[in-house]
Design a protein around this motif. Structure first.
Motif, PDB file in Angstrom:
ATOM      1  N   ILE A  45       1.719  23.666 -41.965  1.00 27.30           N
ATOM      2  CA  ILE A  45       1.755  23.066 -40.637  1.00 27.30           C
ATOM      3  C   ILE A  45       0.421  23.371 -39.955  1.00 27.30           C
ATOM      4  CG2 ILE A  45       4.265  23.160 -40.315  1.00 27.30           C
ATOM      5  CD1 ILE A  45       3.830  25.687 -38.608  1.00 27.30           C
ATOM      6  N   PRO A  46      -0.026  22.515 -39.023  1.00 26.51           N
ATOM      7  CA  PRO A  46      -1.257  22.822 -38.292  1.00 26.51           C
ATOM      8  C   PRO A  46      -1.023  23.901 -37.258  1.00 26.51           C
ATOM      9  CG  PRO A  46      -0.280  20.778 -37.485  1.00 26.51           C
ATOM     10  CD  PRO A  46       0.556  21.205 -38.665  1.00 26.51           C
ATOM     11  N   TYR A 277       7.317  11.444 -57.800  1.00 27.87           N
ATOM     12  CA  TYR A 277       7.905  11.994 -56.586  1.00 27.87           C
ATOM     13  C   TYR A 277       6.849  12.048 -55.476  1.00 27.87           C
ATOM     14  CZ  TYR A 277      12.041  13.738 -59.121  1.00 27.87           C
ATOM     15  OH  TYR A 277      13.199  13.852 -59.846  1.00 27.87           O
ATOM     16  N   VAL A 278       7.193  11.535 -54.304  1.00 27.24           N
ATOM     17  CA  VAL A 278       6.295  11.643 -53.149  1.00 27.24           C
ATOM     18  C   VAL A 278       6.829  12.764 -52.260  1.00 27.24           C
ATOM     19  CG1 VAL A 278       5.114  10.421 -51.306  1.00 27.24           C
ATOM     20  CG2 VAL A 278       5.957   9.146 -53.285  1.00 27.24           C
ATOM     21  N   ARG A 279       6.080  13.832 -52.157  1.00 30.12           N
ATOM     22  CA  ARG A 279       6.521  15.014 -51.413  1.00 30.12           C
ATOM     23  C   ARG A 279       6.150  14.983 -49.943  1.00 30.12           C
ATOM     24  NH1 ARG A 279      10.407  17.786 -54.100  1.00 30.12           N
ATOM     25  NH2 ARG A 279       9.837  18.099 -56.284  1.00 30.12           N
ATOM     26  N   ALA A 280       5.042  14.303 -49.615  1.00 26.63           N
ATOM     27  CA  ALA A 280       4.521  14.421 -48.252  1.00 26.63           C
ATOM     28  C   ALA A 280       3.908  13.109 -47.792  1.00 26.63           C
ATOM     29  CB  ALA A 280       3.473  15.529 -48.194  1.00 26.63           C
ATOM     30  N   VAL A 281       3.973  12.896 -46.482  1.00 20.72           N
ATOM     31  CA  VAL A 281       3.344  11.729 -45.869  1.00 20.72           C
ATOM     32  C   VAL A 281       2.769  12.161 -44.529  1.00 20.72           C
ATOM     33  CG1 VAL A 281       5.513  10.963 -44.781  1.00 20.72           C
ATOM     34  CG2 VAL A 281       3.680   9.303 -45.208  1.00 20.72           C
ATOM     35  N   ALA A 282       1.593  11.624 -44.192  1.00 19.57           N
ATOM     36  CA  ALA A 282       0.943  11.921 -42.918  1.00 19.57           C
ATOM     37  C   ALA A 282       0.274  10.643 -42.421  1.00 19.57           C
ATOM     38  CB  ALA A 282      -0.067  13.054 -43.058  1.00 19.57           C
ATOM     39  N   LEU A 323       1.047  17.935 -46.571  1.00 22.92           N
ATOM     40  CA  LEU A 323      -0.131  17.303 -45.995  1.00 22.92           C
ATOM     41  C   LEU A 323      -0.111  17.455 -44.479  1.00 22.92           C
ATOM     42  CD1 LEU A 323      -0.077  13.770 -47.679  1.00 22.92           C
ATOM     43  CD2 LEU A 323      -1.746  15.557 -48.166  1.00 22.92           C
ATOM     44  N   VAL A 324      -1.281  17.639 -43.883  1.00 22.32           N
ATOM     45  CA  VAL A 324      -1.441  17.492 -42.440  1.00 22.32           C
ATOM     46  C   VAL A 324      -2.783  16.823 -42.189  1.00 22.32           C
ATOM     47  CG1 VAL A 324      -0.004  19.464 -41.796  1.00 22.32           C
ATOM     48  CG2 VAL A 324      -2.461  19.797 -42.160  1.00 22.32           C
ATOM     49  N   VAL A 325      -2.917  16.185 -41.038  1.00 21.20           N
ATOM     50  CA  VAL A 325      -4.187  15.604 -40.607  1.00 21.20           C
ATOM     51  C   VAL A 325      -4.664  16.394 -39.399  1.00 21.20           C
ATOM     52  CG1 VAL A 325      -5.335  13.551 -39.701  1.00 21.20           C
ATOM     53  CG2 VAL A 325      -3.598  13.311 -41.478  1.00 21.20           C
ATOM     54  N   VAL A 326      -5.906  16.882 -39.456  1.00 18.48           N
ATOM     55  CA  VAL A 326      -6.473  17.683 -38.369  1.00 18.48           C
ATOM     56  C   VAL A 326      -7.831  17.112 -37.983  1.00 18.48           C
ATOM     57  CG1 VAL A 326      -5.283  19.770 -39.141  1.00 18.48           C
ATOM     58  CG2 VAL A 326      -7.609  19.316 -39.936  1.00 18.48           C
TER      59      VAL A 326
END
Length: 400
Positions: A45-46, A277-282, A323-326
């Motif tokens: 997490i950010p 498998y797709v684990r994460a999306v951002a 995944l996170v976008v910062v």
């Protein structure tokens, strides 16, 4: 499927030996400026107070705060002895929460790293966490492999309500930024009569919506809203609301990520065929890009308007778990993608199409080198790679 004749590799197929060789070769790459940690990373997490920092949860039972620019692990949170699956941070106090395989939620005071309340109530792995500040009380919400969601008083540890509706493990939680009476601009209205809506996703392939009444937050405050949403064929691992449109993005074991349209009653208007498998999306702040990752090891970037893939970041040598976008250190300017995975690395990628095109050319060259050298490195051990026992244990966590 044939087996090796090498007595040092009994019980290994030639395919498994080739896979070990592939990972050994790929593990040496420096793409994404990897920050190496001691054990597999299962969640990220950010840091809400600094755009250049993240918190991560490890399979070794440790949580860390990591500076993305320096690689320094500025805070280490210890106590659990089983894998940590999820993280959340208090909005009103400086507290970190983590969900664990030991069926409990651990907490720490962030400045001192002193352990705080330990939340007990689930009968299986805790898989996801969310904090929700309300007038006079902050809620901690947890989802578990026991198929329940528990609403807690975050400051006291009191269990306020157990929500039952899913038939299998709860894998993801997300709070609707608009609720039922949102203003459509900056999130939840402050009017005391507003109703909040919690979304939950499960291994049973459904997404459920729960109405939370802030005025009843100290008692039985949540009820399910029919009907269930079923966009995917199997487990849904991640939920993420767009920061601009407030549409809902999902990631699933069926190999796809989707955008569910709020305007059209949460039906999919975009389906991204990530694969495996797709684990994460951002999503980028302006919703121009969608980012997906999972078992394929690649971090894929998609144009949100067209649904076309515009770039692939290549570097992880095992499954990507989060995944996170910062933004940059000042919290302004260019956005960056941060990914974590079973290879025990944190990697940072520019969200820039020109850089992605350069990376595509470099990847093609490197992949040719990997194929040529696979046999030579077939016997190498990969630092941080999974043992057979660890593979089995993590399979129980990830494929619940």
């Amino acid at each position: 499927m044939s087996q090796t004749n090498d007595p040092d590799r009994f019980f290994q197929t030639t395919d498994s030996i080739a896979e070990t060789a592939r990972k050994a070769k790929k593990s040496t790459n420096r793409h994404g400026s990897p920050i190496q940690l001691p054990s597999k990373i299962l969640a990220i997490i950010p840091d809400p107070t600094a755009s250049n920092r993240v918190y991560v949860a490890e399979a070794a039972g440790t949580a860390r705060r990591v500076d993305l620019d320096t690689g320094h692990k500025t805070h280490i949170f210890r106590g659990p002895t089983t894998p940590l699956t999820s993280l959340a941070i208090s909005h009103v106090r400086s507290t970190l929460y983590t969900g664990s395989w030991d069926k409990t939620i651990w907490s720490w005071d962030i400045p001192t790293r002193t352990p705080g309340i330990r939340f007990r109530g689930h009968s299986d792995f805790v898989k996801c966490l969310l904090t929700l500040p309300l007038p006079g009380i902050e809620l901690l919400i947890s989802g578990s492999s026991d198929a329940t969601i528990i609403i807690w008083n975050a400051s006291t540890g009191e269990k306020l309500q157990t929500l039952k509706g899913h038939s299998m493990g709860v894998l993801a939680l997300a709070l609707d930024p608009l609720g039922e009476h949102g203003n459509g601009d900056d999130g939840i209205e402050e009017a005391p009569g507003d109703t909040l809506v919690l979304f939950s996703a499960s291994s049973d392939r459904t997404i459920l919506r729960w109405r939370i009444n802030p005025l009843a937050a100290r008692s039985s405050c949540a009820t399910v809203l029919p009907p269930p949403i079923t966009p995917h064929e199997t487990s849904i691992y991640a939920l993420h609301f767009s920061p601009s449109s407030a549409d809902l993005y999902t990631a699933s074991a069926d190999g796809t990520a989707m955008r569910l349209s709020r305007e059209h009653d949460w039906t999919p208007d975009t389906t991204l065929l990530h694969g495996d498998y797709v684990r994460a999306v951002a999503v980028s702040a302006n919703e121009k890009y969608i980012i997906t990752a999972g078992r394929s090891e690649d971090v894929k970037v998609w144009d949100a308007a067209s649904g076309e893939m515009v770039g692939v970041w290549w570097g992880h040598w095992d499954e990507v778990m989060g995944l996170v976008v910062v933004r940059d250190r000042a919290g302004k300017g260019a956005e960056r993608i941060v990914s974590v995975g079973i290879d025990a690395t944190i990697r940072v990628w520019p969200l820039d199409e020109m850089e992605m095109q350069k990376a595509k050319v470099e990847r093609e060259k490197e992949e040719q080198g990997i194929k040529a050298d696979e046999v030579a490195v077939a016997g190498q051990e990969v630092e941080g790679s999974l043992t057979a026992e660890e593979e089995a244990e993590l399979a129980e966590l990830m494929d619940d």
